[in-house]
Design a protein around this motif. Structure first.
Motif, PDB file in Angstrom:
ATOM      1  N   TYR A 190      37.988  50.825  53.220  1.00 25.23           N
ATOM      2  CA  TYR A 190      37.876  52.275  53.410  1.00 25.23           C
ATOM      3  C   TYR A 190      39.250  52.906  53.640  1.00 25.23           C
ATOM      4  O   TYR A 190      40.238  52.206  53.880  1.00 25.23           O
ATOM      5  CB  TYR A 190      36.934  52.571  54.582  1.00 25.23           C
ATOM      6  CG  TYR A 190      35.535  52.038  54.312  1.00 25.23           C
ATOM      7  CD1 TYR A 190      34.561  52.843  53.739  1.00 25.23           C
ATOM      8  CD2 TYR A 190      35.212  50.709  54.590  1.00 25.23           C
ATOM      9  CE1 TYR A 190      33.294  52.345  53.457  1.00 25.23           C
ATOM     10  CE2 TYR A 190      33.945  50.202  54.306  1.00 25.23           C
ATOM     11  CZ  TYR A 190      32.993  51.025  53.745  1.00 25.23           C
ATOM     12  OH  TYR A 190      31.748  50.527  53.455  1.00 25.23           O
ATOM     13  N   ALA A 225      35.901  36.450  52.887  1.00 24.47           N
ATOM     14  CA  ALA A 225      35.621  37.343  51.767  1.00 24.47           C
ATOM     15  C   ALA A 225      36.935  37.864  51.220  1.00 24.47           C
ATOM     16  O   ALA A 225      37.545  38.762  51.810  1.00 24.47           O
ATOM     17  CB  ALA A 225      34.738  38.494  52.242  1.00 24.47           C
ATOM     18  N   THR A 226      37.373  37.294  50.133  1.00 23.83           N
ATOM     19  CA  THR A 226      38.606  37.759  49.486  1.00 23.83           C
ATOM     20  C   THR A 226      38.700  37.167  48.083  1.00 23.83           C
ATOM     21  O   THR A 226      38.143  36.099  47.818  1.00 23.83           O
ATOM     22  CB  THR A 226      39.857  37.371  50.308  1.00 23.83           C
ATOM     23  OG1 THR A 226      41.019  37.923  49.668  1.00 23.83           O
ATOM     24  CG2 THR A 226      40.035  35.874  50.467  1.00 23.83           C
TER      25      THR A 226
HETATM   26  C1  LIG Z   1      31.876  39.253  49.795  1.00 23.88           C
HETATM   27  C2  LIG Z   1      32.624  40.483  50.217  1.00 23.88           C
HETATM   28  C3  LIG Z   1      32.081  41.308  51.174  1.00 23.88           C
HETATM   29  C4  LIG Z   1      32.796  42.423  51.617  1.00 23.88           C
HETATM   30  N1  LIG Z   1      32.286  43.187  52.632  1.00 23.88           N
HETATM   31  C5  LIG Z   1      33.015  44.205  53.118  1.00 23.88           C
HETATM   32  C6  LIG Z   1      32.599  44.934  54.264  1.00 23.88           C
HETATM   33  O1  LIG Z   1      31.553  44.679  54.866  1.00 23.88           O
HETATM   34  N2  LIG Z   1      33.386  45.941  54.699  1.00 23.88           N
HETATM   35  C7  LIG Z   1      34.566  46.267  54.083  1.00 23.88           C
HETATM   36  O2  LIG Z   1      35.264  47.170  54.541  1.00 23.88           O
HETATM   37  N3  LIG Z   1      34.970  45.606  52.979  1.00 23.88           N
HETATM   38  C8  LIG Z   1      34.233  44.596  52.491  1.00 23.88           C
HETATM   39  N4  LIG Z   1      34.675  43.909  51.393  1.00 23.88           N
HETATM   40  C9  LIG Z   1      35.805  44.438  50.585  1.00 23.88           C
HETATM   41  C10 LIG Z   1      37.136  43.954  51.112  1.00 23.88           C
HETATM   42  O3  LIG Z   1      37.401  44.543  52.360  1.00 23.88           O
HETATM   43  C11 LIG Z   1      38.282  44.293  50.135  1.00 23.88           C
HETATM   44  O4  LIG Z   1      38.341  45.668  49.956  1.00 23.88           O
HETATM   45  C12 LIG Z   1      38.151  43.636  48.779  1.00 23.88           C
HETATM   46  O5  LIG Z   1      37.650  42.330  48.891  1.00 23.88           O
HETATM   47  C13 LIG Z   1      39.522  43.558  48.062  1.00 23.88           C
HETATM   48  O6  LIG Z   1      40.411  42.822  48.825  1.00 23.88           O
HETATM   49  P1  LIG Z   1      40.860  41.305  48.490  1.00 23.88           P
HETATM   50  O7  LIG Z   1      40.686  40.535  49.732  1.00 23.88           O
HETATM   51  O8  LIG Z   1      40.120  40.785  47.322  1.00 23.88           O
HETATM   52  O9  LIG Z   1      42.409  41.382  48.251  1.00 23.88           O
HETATM   53  P2  LIG Z   1      43.350  42.306  47.378  1.00 23.88           P
HETATM   54  O10 LIG Z   1      44.717  42.021  47.867  1.00 23.88           O
HETATM   55  O11 LIG Z   1      42.855  43.711  47.361  1.00 23.88           O
HETATM   56  O12 LIG Z   1      43.147  41.726  45.930  1.00 23.88           O
HETATM   57  C14 LIG Z   1      43.567  40.424  45.567  1.00 23.88           C
HETATM   58  C15 LIG Z   1      43.257  40.207  44.087  1.00 23.88           C
HETATM   59  O13 LIG Z   1      41.825  40.215  43.907  1.00 23.88           O
HETATM   60  C16 LIG Z   1      41.471  40.862  42.699  1.00 23.88           C
HETATM   61  N5  LIG Z   1      40.682  42.059  43.027  1.00 23.88           N
HETATM   62  C17 LIG Z   1      40.510  42.612  44.249  1.00 23.88           C
HETATM   63  N6  LIG Z   1      39.689  43.677  44.171  1.00 23.88           N
HETATM   64  C18 LIG Z   1      39.357  43.806  42.872  1.00 23.88           C
HETATM   65  C19 LIG Z   1      38.532  44.723  42.165  1.00 23.88           C
HETATM   66  N7  LIG Z   1      37.905  45.712  42.773  1.00 23.88           N
HETATM   67  N8  LIG Z   1      38.419  44.554  40.828  1.00 23.88           N
HETATM   68  C20 LIG Z   1      39.050  43.541  40.184  1.00 23.88           C
HETATM   69  N9  LIG Z   1      39.848  42.634  40.814  1.00 23.88           N
HETATM   70  C21 LIG Z   1      39.990  42.771  42.134  1.00 23.88           C
HETATM   71  C22 LIG Z   1      42.762  41.217  42.010  1.00 23.88           C
HETATM   72  O14 LIG Z   1      43.106  40.124  41.182  1.00 23.88           O
HETATM   73  C23 LIG Z   1      43.737  41.325  43.162  1.00 23.88           C
HETATM   74  O15 LIG Z   1      45.055  41.109  42.764  1.00 23.88           O
HETATM   75  C24 LIG Z   1      34.026  42.750  50.999  1.00 23.88           C
HETATM   76  C25 LIG Z   1      34.572  41.899  50.041  1.00 23.88           C
HETATM   77  C26 LIG Z   1      33.910  40.779  49.664  1.00 23.88           C
HETATM   78  C27 LIG Z   1      34.552  39.862  48.681  1.00 23.88           C
END
Ligand SMILES: Cc1cc2nc3c(=O)[nH]c(=O)nc-3n(C[C@H](O)[C@H](O)[C@H](O)COP(=O)(O)OP(=O)(O)OC[C@H]3O[C@@H](n4cnc5c(N)ncnc54)[C@H](O)[C@@H]3O)c2cc1C
Length: 307
Positions: A190, A225-226
């Motif tokens: 967010y 979750a990442t």
């Molecule tokens: C299972 C799960 C549950 C989640 N639940 C919540 C929650 O309850 N509350 C909350 O605030 N957030 C939640 N999130 C979202 C999280 O907070 C991040 O916004 C999201 O996961 C992107 O961050 P990242 O850790 O993947 O890293 P980043 O540094 O953003 O991304 C790393 C790499 O992942 C890939 N990537 C990331 N996002 C995308 C995308 N949208 N499209 C394509 N490739 C992408 C790209 O290759 C990027 O270089 C959740 C995420 C996951 C995976």
């Protein structure tokens, strides 16, 4: 932060834009990449397909921020029905729930009753796990507060989410470790002010790694979750160095993102869970995925132009 992240996240709250994108061919086709579909059957099919690949699932019925009691009860009923289908089909699936979908913006007591009904049904169906998603910072304290109340009432088939961009998260990790509650650790999706959250990605990432280590050392089956390969490799290095067995934690990724990595980790014997959203209220979810990677937006517009 990408300069587009903030405007896209602001647009995720615009009712006019929601109306436009939700009824637009391009928006609907973009959503298909990240959302299993609009119906329960779409979600069940996606879950079956993921399970066949050896990937666990968490199903999310989209529809955050409802503003009436009737809508919150309708969301609750969708979840009760979903739980019945998971049990009937013996899916390897749990559910993820946002408290604002169950009426947190309407009334705390209403929301507590709704989530209690969901947890009770999930427990009666053999202990299906219910993850309480974390929303924006205006809800953090209230979400943790409701979670603790549920925990004190004896529910153990639940856990919540902590976001590494929040300054308070390290303290919350300690609280959850003391409770022996299951945590999903994510970075946070967010738009947050610098009064509550790190503005620099590097700070969010370092905090993620710090909290990850604490959860692996002392937590209860944490979910990481990442899609960030650098962090995933740090997790793999840490568990190897500390001799932490693969069954003590899981990786979690979003439906439609890094399927290759999901399959690879599952193939290596790690628990991987895909978060599978479904339903017609996909607009804010789609916009958060666009904000995380604005290249998704260009991809969508490019397809539209060619189409
Ligand atoms: C299972 C799960 C549950 C989640 N639940 C919540 C929650 O309850 N509350 C909350 O605030 N957030 C939640 N999130 C979202 C999280 O907070 C991040 O916004 C999201 O996961 C992107 O961050 P990242 O850790 O993947 O890293 P980043 O540094 O953003 O991304 C790393 C790499 O992942 C890939 N990537 C990331 N996002 C995308 C995308 N949208 N499209 C394509 N490739 C992408 C790209 O290759 C990027 O270089 C959740 C995420 C996951 C995976």
């Amino acid at each position: 932060m990408s300069i587009l992240k903030e405007p896209i996240l602001k647009l995720s709250k615009s009712a006019r834009m929601k109306n436009f994108v939700s009824h637009n061919r391009i928006g609907r086709s973009a959503a298909r990449r990240f959302v299993a579909g609009e119906t329960l059957e779409d979600a069940l099919k996606a879950a079956r397909d993921m399970n066949k690949l050896g990937i666990h699932v968490s199903l999310d019925y989209l529809g955050e921020n409802v503003f009436s009691e009737a809508e919150s009860v309708a969301s609750t009923e969708q979840y009760l029905n979903l739980l019945g289908m998971i049990a009937r089909e013996k899916l390897d699936a749990n559910i993820s729930v946002k408290l604002t979908a169950l009426g947190l913006d309407v009334d705390r007591r209403l929301c507590l009753n709704n989530i209690t009904a969901v947890l009770t049904r999930a427990r009666d169906l053999g202990g299906i796990f219910v993850r309480i998603d974390m929303e924006s910072s205006e809800y953090t304290e209230r979400t943790i507060d409701i979670f603790k109340e549920l925990w004190q009432s004896g529910f153990r088939n639940t856990g919540t989410v902590l976001q590494s961009y929040m300054y308070r998260t390290e303290d919350d990790v300690h609280t959850m470790i003391e409770l022996k509650a299951r945590v999903r650790l994510c970075k946070g999706a967010y738009l947050e002010p610098p009064t509550v959250a790190y503005a620099e990605k590097s700070d969010t990432d370092s905090n993620y790694v710090k909290c990850m280590q604490q959860l692996l050392d002392n937590g209860n089956y944490p979910g990481f979750a990442t899609h960030d390969e650098k962090i995933i490799n740090q997790i793999l290095d840490y568990v190897k160095a500390q001799n932490i067995p693969a069954e003590k934690f899981e990786f979690q990724m979003l439906y439609g993102i890094r399927r290759d990595l999901q399959k690879k980790l599952a193939g290596l014997g790690y628990n991987v869970r895909a978060y599978v959203p479904y339903g017609s209220q996909w607009y804010p979810y789609l916009m958060r995925r666009m904000a995380e990677r604005p290249a998704n937006l260009f991809f969508m517009l490019n397809n539209a132009w060619r189409g």
